[in-house]
Design a protein around this motif. Structure first.
Motif, mmCIF file in Angstrom:
data_model
loop_
_atom_site.group_PDB
_atom_site.id
_atom_site.type_symbol
_atom_site.label_atom_id
_atom_site.label_comp_id
_atom_site.label_asym_id
_atom_site.label_seq_id
_atom_site.Cartn_x
_atom_site.Cartn_y
_atom_site.Cartn_z
ATOM 1 N N LEU A 56 0.749 -1.295 -0.039
ATOM 2 C CA LEU A 56 -0.001 -0.022 0.158
ATOM 3 C C LEU A 56 0.825 1.389 0.130
ATOM 4 O O LEU A 56 0.561 2.397 -0.590
ATOM 5 N N VAL A 72 -6.625 1.536 -4.506
ATOM 6 C CA VAL A 72 -5.920 1.947 -3.267
ATOM 7 C C VAL A 72 -6.949 2.160 -2.046
ATOM 8 O O VAL A 72 -6.440 1.493 -1.033
ATOM 9 N N LEU A 76 -6.755 -0.469 1.179
ATOM 10 C CA LEU A 76 -6.625 0.322 2.409
ATOM 11 C C LEU A 76 -7.661 -0.036 3.438
ATOM 12 O O LEU A 76 -7.426 -0.198 4.662
#
Length: 275
Positions: A56, A72, A76
């Motif tokens: 990440l 992303v 996350l």
């Protein structure tokens, strides 16, 4: 290490843990008590989380830039969920959530490899902006998890009352344990949202180049903050739980969604048509 390997490593570890946990769930007889996560299993999951976190970081900060995208964001959010889950397993039995956490981790760790962040964020060179953005994303992700967790609780409670529990539902932790998890999630996210709003007000000019001004995003974020604050206050003073907690959680989450992704559409399209 090639970028794809950064994503394949945590995905493989999550998938391996998923197969291991499902095997134990299938082999375990109904009369047998649930066993807590072993030290070895917890260590493997920690390695998967560290590898996922590194992937990440590389997706968010490739070189000197700061990139962001929905891949992303999803990765996350799931990473945070499993981090929270890992910490909770240190003192709470959550074996029934294996079936949800591990497959989600395997898929989410691969998403940024296929859908990398394409949006380059302005002001990314400012440490204050990076801190503000990361805290805001953490708050948003945790509130999203709280909303999903509340809906899972509602489904489990309804199936329990109707005596229509599937094997996955039977293996979930008790509703009181899940409720305690929900309010811990909301409490942490509320603190992060408070920091997000405070940093936006205090450092608005240095972060965004303009003095603080009240717009639709700020209004919806404040409404969400008030709703979640009222929920936590009601929980502490009046013992709110069950459907009341679910309604307040979803109301606060909807307000937050409007603040971050839907407010411009609502104001510029829906209200324009209504007029």
């Amino acid at each position: 290490m090639p970028p794809i390997l950064l994503h394949l490593l945590p995905a493989s570890l999550y998938a391996g843990l998923c197969a291991w946990f499902w095997r134990g769930c299938v082999l375990r007889q109904k009369a047998e008590p649930r066993q807590g996560m072993s030290s070895r299993e917890r260590l493997v999951l920690l390695v998967a989380l560290l590898a996922h976190g590194l992937a990440l970081h590389e997706a968010l900060f490739p070189g000197q830039e700061m990139r962001f995208g929905f891949g992303v964001a999803i990765s996350l959010m799931v990473w945070l969920a499993i981090c929270f889950y890992w910490v909770e397993t240190l003192y709470t039995r959550l074996e029934g959530l294996h079936a949800l956490a591990m497959p989600a981790g395997a898929v989410a760790s691969l998403i940024p490899a296929f859908f990398p962040g394409q949006h380059i964020l302005a002001n990314a060179g400012s440490p204050a902006f990076r801190a503000h953005f990361i805290v805001a994303m953490l708050a948003y992700s945790l509130f999203t998890l709280a909303a999903l967790h509340a809906m899972l609780m509602a489904v489990a409670e309804r199936r329990l009352h109707n005596a229509r529990l599937t094997r996955t539902m039977v293996n979930l932790p008790p509703l009181l344990t899940m409720e305690a998890l929900l309010f811990r999630l909301i409490s942490i996210a509320f603190v992060l949202l408070t920091l997000t709003l405070a940093s936006g007000v205090v450092f608005s000019e240095s972060l965004f180049g303009t003095a603080f001004r009240v717009d639709h995003k700020t209004v919806f974020a404040m409404i969400s903050w008030l709703l979640f604050g009222a929920l936590l206050f009601g929980r502490r003073v009046w013992g709110w739980r069950g459907r009341v907690a679910l309604r307040w959680t979803l109301a606060g989450f909807i307000a937050l969604m409007l603040a971050y992704i839907g407010s411009r559409f609502v104001i510029e399209v829906l209200l324009h048509r209504a007029g």
